[in-house]
Design a protein around this motif. Structure first.
Motif, PDB file in Angstrom:
ATOM      1  N   UNK A  38       0.840  -1.182   0.000  1.00 19.50           N
ATOM      2  CA  UNK A  38       0.000   0.000   0.000  1.00 19.50           C
ATOM      3  C   UNK A  38       0.881   1.239   0.000  1.00 19.50           C
ATOM      4  N   UNK A  40       1.002   5.588  -0.293  1.00 20.86           N
ATOM      5  CA  UNK A  40       0.146   6.748  -0.131  1.00 20.86           C
ATOM      6  C   UNK A  40       0.847   7.859   0.606  1.00 20.86           C
ATOM      7  N   UNK A  41       0.084   8.898   0.893  1.00 21.82           N
ATOM      8  CA  UNK A  41       0.618  10.056   1.597  1.00 21.82           C
ATOM      9  C   UNK A  41       0.249   9.919   3.070  1.00 21.82           C
ATOM     10  N   UNK A 130       0.097  16.889  -2.494  1.00 21.03           N
ATOM     11  CA  UNK A 130       1.305  16.323  -3.083  1.00 21.03           C
ATOM     12  C   UNK A 130       2.353  17.403  -3.317  1.00 21.03           C
TER      13      UNK A 130
ATOM     14  N   UNK B  50      -3.435   9.640  -8.406  1.00 24.87           N
ATOM     15  CA  UNK B  50      -1.987   9.457  -8.437  1.00 24.87           C
ATOM     16  C   UNK B  50      -1.286  10.590  -7.720  1.00 24.87           C
ATOM     17  N   UNK B  51      -0.143  10.286  -7.130  1.00 21.32           N
ATOM     18  CA  UNK B  51       0.651  11.319  -6.491  1.00 21.32           C
ATOM     19  C   UNK B  51       2.123  10.954  -6.637  1.00 21.32           C
ATOM     20  N   UNK B  52       2.957  11.954  -6.533  1.00 26.14           N
ATOM     21  CA  UNK B  52       4.388  11.726  -6.742  1.00 26.14           C
ATOM     22  C   UNK B  52       5.105  11.383  -5.449  1.00 26.14           C
ATOM     23  N   UNK B  53       4.855  12.171  -4.425  1.00 26.42           N
ATOM     24  CA  UNK B  53       5.634  12.040  -3.190  1.00 26.42           C
ATOM     25  C   UNK B  53       4.934  11.108  -2.225  1.00 26.42           C
ATOM     26  N   UNK B  54       5.125   9.815  -2.462  1.00 23.26           N
ATOM     27  CA  UNK B  54       4.392   8.877  -1.629  1.00 23.26           C
ATOM     28  C   UNK B  54       5.368   7.990  -0.882  1.00 23.26           C
ATOM     29  N   UNK B  55       4.858   7.370   0.145  1.00 27.17           N
ATOM     30  CA  UNK B  55       5.676   6.441   0.909  1.00 27.17           C
ATOM     31  C   UNK B  55       4.953   5.101   1.008  1.00 27.17           C
ATOM     32  N   UNK B  56       5.729   4.070   1.291  1.00 28.57           N
ATOM     33  CA  UNK B  56       5.137   2.750   1.426  1.00 28.57           C
ATOM     34  C   UNK B  56       4.778   2.498   2.881  1.00 28.57           C
ATOM     35  N   UNK B 142      -3.364   8.677   2.996  1.00 33.99           N
ATOM     36  CA  UNK B 142      -4.197   8.799   1.801  1.00 33.99           C
ATOM     37  C   UNK B 142      -3.634   7.865   0.754  1.00 33.99           C
ATOM     38  N   UNK B 144      -2.710   6.303  -2.533  1.00 32.42           N
ATOM     39  CA  UNK B 144      -2.614   6.782  -3.913  1.00 32.42           C
ATOM     40  C   UNK B 144      -1.739   5.836  -4.700  1.00 32.42           C
ATOM     41  N   UNK B 147       2.976   7.937  -9.262  1.00 36.40           N
ATOM     42  CA  UNK B 147       3.043   8.598 -10.550  1.00 36.40           C
ATOM     43  C   UNK B 147       4.516   8.709 -10.869  1.00 36.40           C
ATOM     44  N   UNK B 150       8.398  13.523 -11.815  1.00 38.86           N
ATOM     45  CA  UNK B 150       8.741  14.536 -12.818  1.00 38.86           C
ATOM     46  C   UNK B 150      10.218  14.880 -12.707  1.00 38.86           C
TER      47      UNK B 150
END
Lengths: 179, 151
Positions: A38, A40-41, A130, B50-56, B142, B144, B147, B150
């Motif tokens: 999973x 996400x933010x 984001x 979608x988002x760029x700065x995500x964590x697992x 959240x 997501x 993505x 960039x």
């Protein structure tokens, strides 16, 4: 002398079918397994505001108010901003390189407040969030490179904590105004 | 007439299979550990944004999910935005508080993963978040998709 003559039964368990059993289980778990991590933010919500627990006072200059409407138009401190400039402006606000009176007193004091309306699609809200997280990611990477000569993601737990203390992620999700 | 005798290879043609159970067991344990048995049946439509700065999230056991999206109706129609926790749709937003608080008591380090459809409105989400605050479940995520970064 009495000699016991008895056929001893073999003490071993027949293990030849063990592989079959294991295969059966393996196939079961192979089929049921889902390896999707999973992503996400991550956020931490503030405690609920009650009368004996009012929100702490914040100086105006330390607060960056980002407003997003349901069409994805952004204002930052009452100034309309295109979405691809949000990150640059945020970094300037948090670091405040020229020690401007208008911008955050220190990176530790800076608070980003994100506010939107109830009708905003989730997509736009996440895009905005984001950008804010992205600004902090850039800053933390910078600090990590300066202090440890490595990217933020390659630091160990203690080093990450030091960098996090330099640029604490203070994001406030404001309640939308009631209609 | 000359008769050629087929030369046979001196080595045995069998593959040794005695180590096979060990290999299979190893795979078995791997899948047993990684597997997550219970998956909920979604009653709402979720298309993640979608988002760029995500964590697992590494520790899947800590995660409990809340799904928000348009309700699936028969004949492939979609209804209004609804909140689903576990297997049922929660019509009463106020009930979320109790449900999440009970879950928090079981696992103190719980993370609530919000899986929200990209076109759902922020209003419902903020109501849910307000309930989460009341339930003292402050760690949220959240969900997501990633993505491509960039630049």
């Amino acid at each position: 002398m009495l000699l016991k003559k008895r056929e001893r039964e073999s003490a071993e368990i027949n293990g030849s079918s063990m592989a079959d059993i294991a295969f059966l289980l393996l196939i079961f778990f192979l089929v049921t397994t889902t390896i999707n991590v999973d992503t996400g933010i991550g956020m931490v919500l503030p405690p609920p505001v009650t009368e004996d627990n009012p929100p702490p006072p914040i100086k105006e200059r330390n607060l960056m108010k980002i407003l997003v409407n349901n069409a994805g138009l952004v204002t930052m401190d009452d100034e309309s901003t295109p979405i691809d400039e949000v990150q640059t402006k945020l970094i300037e606000f948090i670091k405040n390189p020229e020690a401007s009176e208008e911008l955050a007193a220190s990176p530790q004091a800076a608070i980003v407040s994100l506010k939107t309306v109830r009708e905003t699609p989730y997509r736009i809200y996440i895009d905005m969030l984001d950008e804010v997280i992205g600004a902090y990611a850039v800053l933390r990477n910078e600090a990590a490179n300066q202090n440890f000569g490595r990217e933020y993601s390659q630091l160990n737990q203690e080093q990450k904590k030091i960098v996090d203390d330099i640029y604490p992620k203070k994001i406030s999700i404001a309640e939308p105004d009631p209609e | 007439m000359a008769h050629f005798k087929k030369k046979q290879a001196g080595t045995k043609q069998e593959v040794p299979t005695s180590a096979m159970p060990d290999v299979v067991f190893m795979l078995l344990f791997f899948f047993m550990v990684t597997t997550v048995l219970r998956e909920v049946t979604l009653k709402v439509k979720i298309d993640l944004t979608k988002a760029t700065n995500i964590e697992k999230i590494e520790e899947k056991r800590l995660v409990s999910y809340i799904y928000i999206g348009p309700e699936r109706l028969p004949n492939n129609r979609l209804g209004n935005d609804k909140v689903q926790i576990d297997d049922s749709i929660q019509e009463d937003i106020g009930a979320i508080r109790t449900i999440m608080y009970d879950k928090l008591l079981e696992e103190q380090r719980m993370i609530v993963s919000l899986r929200v459809d990209e076109s759902s409105e922020f209003g419902l989400l903020t109501d849910v978040q307000e309930e989460l605050k009341q339930a003292q479940t402050f760690r949220i995520n959240y969900s997501t998709k990633s993505e491509a970064t960039r630049n």
